[in-house]
Design a protein around this motif. Structure first.
Motif, PDB file in Angstrom:
ATOM      1  N   LYS A   1       0.850  -1.196   0.000  1.00  0.00           N
ATOM      2  CA  LYS A   1       0.000   0.000   0.000  1.00  0.00           C
ATOM      3  C   LYS A   1       0.876   1.231   0.000  1.00  0.00           C
ATOM      4  CE  LYS A   1      -4.626  -0.805   1.275  1.00  0.00           C
ATOM      5  NZ  LYS A   1      -5.796  -0.094   1.647  1.00  0.00           N
ATOM      6  N   LEU A   2       1.711   1.313  -1.029  1.00  0.00           N
ATOM      7  CA  LEU A   2       2.675   2.413  -1.088  1.00  0.00           C
ATOM      8  C   LEU A   2       2.049   3.663  -1.684  1.00  0.00           C
ATOM      9  CD1 LEU A   2       5.697   0.359  -2.464  1.00  0.00           C
ATOM     10  CD2 LEU A   2       5.170   0.901  -0.093  1.00  0.00           C
ATOM     11  N   ASN A   3       0.848   3.487  -2.216  1.00  0.00           N
ATOM     12  CA  ASN A   3       0.205   4.607  -2.878  1.00  0.00           C
ATOM     13  C   ASN A   3      -0.484   5.491  -1.849  1.00  0.00           C
ATOM     14  OD1 ASN A   3      -0.585   6.148  -4.960  1.00  0.00           O
ATOM     15  ND2 ASN A   3      -1.562   4.475  -6.098  1.00  0.00           N
ATOM     16  N   MET A   4       0.279   6.437  -1.297  1.00  0.00           N
ATOM     17  CA  MET A   4      -0.274   7.254  -0.210  1.00  0.00           C
ATOM     18  C   MET A   4      -0.026   8.729  -0.496  1.00  0.00           C
ATOM     19  SD  MET A   4       1.138   5.157   3.115  1.00  0.00           S
ATOM     20  CE  MET A   4       2.772   4.823   2.498  1.00  0.00           C
ATOM     21  N   THR A   5      -0.873   9.573   0.078  1.00  0.00           N
ATOM     22  CA  THR A   5      -0.582  11.009   0.060  1.00  0.00           C
ATOM     23  C   THR A   5       0.491  11.260   1.113  1.00  0.00           C
ATOM     24  OG1 THR A   5      -2.160  11.494   1.793  1.00  0.00           O
ATOM     25  CG2 THR A   5      -2.988  11.519  -0.492  1.00  0.00           C
ATOM     26  N   GLU A   6       1.063  12.460   1.081  1.00  0.00           N
ATOM     27  CA  GLU A   6       2.082  12.767   2.083  1.00  0.00           C
ATOM     28  C   GLU A   6       1.504  12.681   3.497  1.00  0.00           C
ATOM     29  OE1 GLU A   6       4.747  16.086   1.390  1.00  0.00           O
ATOM     30  OE2 GLU A   6       4.751  16.540   3.538  1.00  0.00           O
ATOM     31  N   GLY A   7       0.272  13.154   3.637  1.00  0.00           N
ATOM     32  CA  GLY A   7      -0.366  13.106   4.954  1.00  0.00           C
ATOM     33  C   GLY A   7      -0.526  11.671   5.435  1.00  0.00           C
ATOM     34  N   GLU A   8      -0.982  10.807   4.539  1.00  0.00           N
ATOM     35  CA  GLU A   8      -1.206   9.405   4.919  1.00  0.00           C
ATOM     36  C   GLU A   8       0.104   8.719   5.275  1.00  0.00           C
ATOM     37  OE1 GLU A   8      -5.119   8.676   2.036  1.00  0.00           O
ATOM     38  OE2 GLU A   8      -3.116   8.128   1.339  1.00  0.00           O
ATOM     39  N   ALA A   9       1.114   8.923   4.426  1.00  0.00           N
ATOM     40  CA  ALA A   9       2.389   8.248   4.658  1.00  0.00           C
ATOM     41  C   ALA A   9       3.013   8.729   5.969  1.00  0.00           C
ATOM     42  CB  ALA A   9       3.343   8.496   3.489  1.00  0.00           C
TER      43      ALA A   9
ATOM     44  N   LEU B   1      15.704   4.926  -9.891  1.00  0.00           N
ATOM     45  CA  LEU B   1      15.479   4.767 -11.331  1.00  0.00           C
ATOM     46  C   LEU B   1      14.262   3.889 -11.623  1.00  0.00           C
ATOM     47  CD1 LEU B   1      19.180   4.133 -12.503  1.00  0.00           C
ATOM     48  CD2 LEU B   1      17.968   6.312 -12.335  1.00  0.00           C
ATOM     49  N   ALA B   2      13.475   3.579 -10.604  1.00  0.00           N
ATOM     50  CA  ALA B   2      12.347   2.687 -10.840  1.00  0.00           C
ATOM     51  C   ALA B   2      11.054   3.188 -10.210  1.00  0.00           C
ATOM     52  CB  ALA B   2      12.648   1.302 -10.304  1.00  0.00           C
ATOM     53  N   ARG B   3      11.135   3.622  -8.990  1.00  0.00           N
ATOM     54  CA  ARG B   3       9.912   3.986  -8.292  1.00  0.00           C
ATOM     55  C   ARG B   3      10.213   5.109  -7.318  1.00  0.00           C
ATOM     56  NH1 ARG B   3       8.003  -0.858  -4.785  1.00  0.00           N
ATOM     57  NH2 ARG B   3       9.211  -0.009  -3.067  1.00  0.00           N
ATOM     58  N   GLU B   4       9.435   6.175  -7.411  1.00  0.00           N
ATOM     59  CA  GLU B   4       9.558   7.265  -6.444  1.00  0.00           C
ATOM     60  C   GLU B   4       9.130   6.713  -5.094  1.00  0.00           C
ATOM     61  OE1 GLU B   4       9.978  10.798  -7.027  1.00  0.00           O
ATOM     62  OE2 GLU B   4      10.664  10.263  -9.040  1.00  0.00           O
ATOM     63  N   GLY B   5       9.724   7.190  -4.044  1.00  0.00           N
ATOM     64  CA  GLY B   5       9.230   6.813  -2.727  1.00  0.00           C
ATOM     65  C   GLY B   5       7.883   7.467  -2.488  1.00  0.00           C
ATOM     66  N   TYR B   6       7.161   6.996  -1.464  1.00  0.00           N
ATOM     67  CA  TYR B   6       5.932   7.720  -1.139  1.00  0.00           C
ATOM     68  C   TYR B   6       6.331   9.077  -0.576  1.00  0.00           C
ATOM     69  CZ  TYR B   6       7.181   4.661   2.759  1.00  0.00           C
ATOM     70  OH  TYR B   6       7.873   3.932   3.673  1.00  0.00           O
ATOM     71  N   PRO B   7       5.515  10.088  -0.837  1.00  0.00           N
ATOM     72  CA  PRO B   7       5.865  11.416  -0.313  1.00  0.00           C
ATOM     73  C   PRO B   7       5.720  11.371   1.195  1.00  0.00           C
ATOM     74  CG  PRO B   7       3.660  11.447  -1.257  1.00  0.00           C
ATOM     75  CD  PRO B   7       4.215  10.082  -1.531  1.00  0.00           C
ATOM     76  N   ILE B   8       6.691  11.922   1.904  1.00  0.00           N
ATOM     77  CA  ILE B   8       6.603  11.876   3.365  1.00  0.00           C
ATOM     78  C   ILE B   8       7.283  13.112   3.926  1.00  0.00           C
ATOM     79  CG2 ILE B   8       8.756  10.544   3.665  1.00  0.00           C
ATOM     80  CD1 ILE B   8       7.215   8.936   5.859  1.00  0.00           C
ATOM     81  N   ASP B   9       6.779  13.615   5.016  1.00  0.00           N
ATOM     82  CA  ASP B   9       7.378  14.795   5.656  1.00  0.00           C
ATOM     83  C   ASP B   9       8.578  14.317   6.473  1.00  0.00           C
ATOM     84  OD1 ASP B   9       8.121  16.969   7.169  1.00  0.00           O
ATOM     85  OD2 ASP B   9       6.060  17.592   7.598  1.00  0.00           O
ATOM     86  N   MET B  10       9.718  14.244   5.820  1.00  0.00           N
ATOM     87  CA  MET B  10      10.891  13.634   6.438  1.00  0.00           C
ATOM     88  C   MET B  10      11.363  14.444   7.642  1.00  0.00           C
ATOM     89  SD  MET B  10      12.521  10.850   6.146  1.00  0.00           S
ATOM     90  CE  MET B  10      12.435  10.238   4.482  1.00  0.00           C
ATOM     91  N   HIS B  11      11.187  15.748   7.596  1.00  0.00           N
ATOM     92  CA  HIS B  11      11.612  16.545   8.753  1.00  0.00           C
ATOM     93  C   HIS B  11      10.821  16.156   9.995  1.00  0.00           C
ATOM     94  CE1 HIS B  11      13.333  19.171   5.541  1.00  0.00           C
ATOM     95  NE2 HIS B  11      14.336  19.106   6.396  1.00  0.00           N
TER      96      HIS B  11
END
Ligand code: DGT
Ligand code: CA
Ligand code: ZN
Length: 582
Positions: A447-455, A480-490
């Motif tokens: 379930k990698l398909n998430m919004t930044e908020g969800e992830a 080179l294959a798949r973007e990570g899910y967007p996440i607020d890394m800070h």
């Protein structure tokens, strides 16, 4: 727009429709209708344009009303809205996957549905982790065939993984350095800087003028050279059999240090360095350092250059114009972590889940490599695709580890797990099970398909669990294959700092996740980074070298890295998070 009214393009469009419909699991009759129509067109001798003009397409045997409409639209407008809609509903990576030998629509569909694979890069990763072995209709032979096909595909891609480029470059340089006449040389460019992906190989050597021609002749006739792009006596460019481009540059020996700095780059670093030098009235380029207009400031090595500019030596990994020039002026670049500082290996999969070697084999190998401990972290139970551990198998594994540990005096196997983070942010086992491990890596795998908020919410929730020692590959990216899910890394880093949780720097060259650009912030917040190979076989343990390179790029020191601790200290770290003393 180019008209599609030539027969070949229309046939292709119909075939594509059939493929997409099949991937999407549409009615088999509908799928067959499109392939039949394509075949009917192929054998028809009539002029399609005429048939469309006179509304007689439907007279071709095997073409019904619906498909006739598609053909009519294709002939009249050069496009098909049905095809475009279909295409948009299939991940674009799937289309590339279909170019692989052995992957037809049926297999693509199975990979997508069963393993969530929708791009060539993800497929390659899955093959490396032996995911296809147990999949219906697949097996070792298919897996090998697919890997071979991917290798061919990769030949034509723009950028390459650091690991692959570095190995190619080292082999190449290994031959070049022994050519007669070569005085000194080095691999430069993004490989020397340990960038996670690389466009091409840059090799720099010095030689006398009269030796250049022979060296270039030898270079372009090396067995791994496939295509000669350009040959000169200062620079030659080739394409290697593996598909990568390589440049060889020759300079005079006294120019070598300046040229090495220049061709190591990055371009942004070079520009900033030149700007800095200019402030001291020094002109800097690939040929030298010049005081005023002409007088060259002699440098025998690259480190002399930094010296003469009155700054600290900047290790190549740092040269991205990412604050390193200011730090070097203040002489504040720390001693960067070195692979020799790593005391133990964390995150290895044994044959209990999706690895291939036994715990005992892995332990012996790690000890031989000079490490003091190995934390086995197989997959947790919901990772069915990876043979995740049931509670009963955890018990068996722990007994086995206890037994193995009696055989070692100065080495220790730790009980770890790579526990899945469920979609709602809870963990895959109850706390009392988690408590039985020395350490827990928590990772998102599906379930990698998430919004930044969800992830962000999912990961932060998981980190609240006190049994989580390390957050695994925090964005899930595949380079080179798949973007990570967007996440607020800070926020993730802040939370790790508050809780006393470590963050993984996954050293698998396909991942290199957490990205090095966040390491400075993690360090500042006091978060310990765990440099982990995520190995699925003994050989995979070596991948830790890429993690160390990336950690250096992020300016980490020994004290910033979790697995520079001793085994006892590591367990103390895990238990401190649990709020307990060891
Ligand atoms: P890549 O894209 O992975 O090949 O990255 P690099 O950094 O290896 O880039 P490449 O191969 O185009 O050039 C090698 C080095 O040459 C680069 O790191 C810095 C230097 N360089 C290239 N173009 C320029 C430029 O326009 N200005 C300056 N100052 N340096 C350059
Ligand atoms: Ca390059
Ligand atoms: Zn994982």
């Amino acid at each position: 727009m180019k008209s599609l009214s030539d027969k070949k393009s229309i046939i292709e469009a119909l075939d594509q429709m059939a493929v997409f419909l099949e991937i999407k699991g549409e009615n088999p009759f509908k799928v067959r209708a499109f392939s039949n129509a394509s075949r009917a067109l192929q054998s028809s001798t009539e002029d399609i344009n005429k048939l469309v003009e006179t509304d007689r397409i439907i007279e071709i045997k095997g073409i019904g009303k619906g498909i006739a409409d598609v053909i009519t639209e294709l002939v009249k407008t050069g496009r098909s809205s049905d095809l475009e809609r279909l295409k948009a509903s299939v991940p674009s990576g799937m289309i590339e996957m279909l170019r692989l030998p052995g992957i037809g629509p049926k297999k693509a569909k199975a990979l997508w549905e069963k393993l969530g694979i929708s791009s060539v890069g993800e497929l390659e990763y899955a093959c490396m982790e032996n995911r296809l072995l147990d999949l219906d209709g697949f097996g070792k032979k298919t897996q090998d065939k697919i890997l071979l096909g991917i290798e061919m595909l990769k030949k034509y891609s723009e950028r390459h993984l650091l690991s692959e480029a570095k190995m190619e470059a080292e082999t190449l340089f290994g031959s070049i350095k022994d050519f007669p006449g070569v005085i000194r040389g080095q691999i430069a460019g993004s490989i020397r800087r340990y960038m996670e992906t690389v466009k091409d190989i840059d090799i720099l050597i010095s030689a006398k003028d009269e030796d250049r021609d022979v060296i270039m002749d030898k270079f372009v006739s090396l067995p791994q050279v496939e295509v000669l792009i350009a040959k000169g006596n200062t620079k030659s460019s080739v394409t290697l059999k593996g598909g990568m481009n390589a440049d060889l540059r020759i300079v005079r020996d006294q120019e070598f240090p300046y040229a090495l700095h220049h061709f190591t780059g990055s371009k942004e670093h070079n520009v900033a360095m030149r700007g800095y030098a200019r402030k001291g009235n020094i002109k800097m380029n690939e040929y030298g350092l010049f005081k005023g207009d002409s007088e060259n400031i002699e440098c025998l090595s690259e480190s002399d250059i930094f010296d003469r500019l009155n700054m600290q030596y900047i290790p190549p990994e740092l040269r991205e114009n990412y604050g390193e020039i200011e730090l070097a002026q203040e002489r504040a670049i720390p001693r960067l972590i070195d692979i020799k500082d790593i005391r133990g290996i964390i995150h290895v999969h044994s044959n209990y889940s999706d690895g291939v070697d036994t715990i005992s084999e892995l332990a012996k190998a790690a000890q031989q490599m000079g490490y003091h401990y190995l934390a086995i972290t197989d997959h947790s139970r919901s990772a069915a695709y990876a043979n995740g551990l049931t509670e009963e198998r955890i018990l068996r594994q722990h007994e086995e580890i206890d037994r193995i540990n009696t055989e070692f005096k100065t080495f220790r196997v730790l009980k770890g797990i790579e526990c899945d983070i469920i979609a709602d942010g809870t963990l895959d086992y109850k706390d009392h099970v988690l408590a039985s491990f020395d350490l827990v890596i928590a990772s998102v795998h599906y379930k990698l398909n998430m919004t930044e908020g969800e992830a962000t919410g999912r990961v932060l929730a998981a980190m609240q669990n006190p049994y989580v020692t390390i957050l695994g590959h925090p964005t899930g990216r595949l380079l080179l294959a798949r973007e990570g899910y967007p996440i607020d890394m800070h926020r993730v880093i802040q939370s790790a700092a508050e809780l006393g949780t470590s963050i993984e720097l996954n050293s698998n060259p396909h991942r290199l996740d957490i990205d090095w650009r966040f390491l400075g912030y993690a360090k500042k917040q006091g978060v310990k980074i765990s440099i982990n190979p995520d190995a699925h076989r003994i050989k995979g343990i070596d991948d830790i070298q890429y993690g160390v390179g990336i950690a250096r790029k992020g300016r980490l020191e020994e004290r910033d890295v979790l697995n520079c601790l001793s085994a006892d200290e590591l367990i103390r770290f895990a238990y401190a998070r649990r709020g307990r003393q060891v």
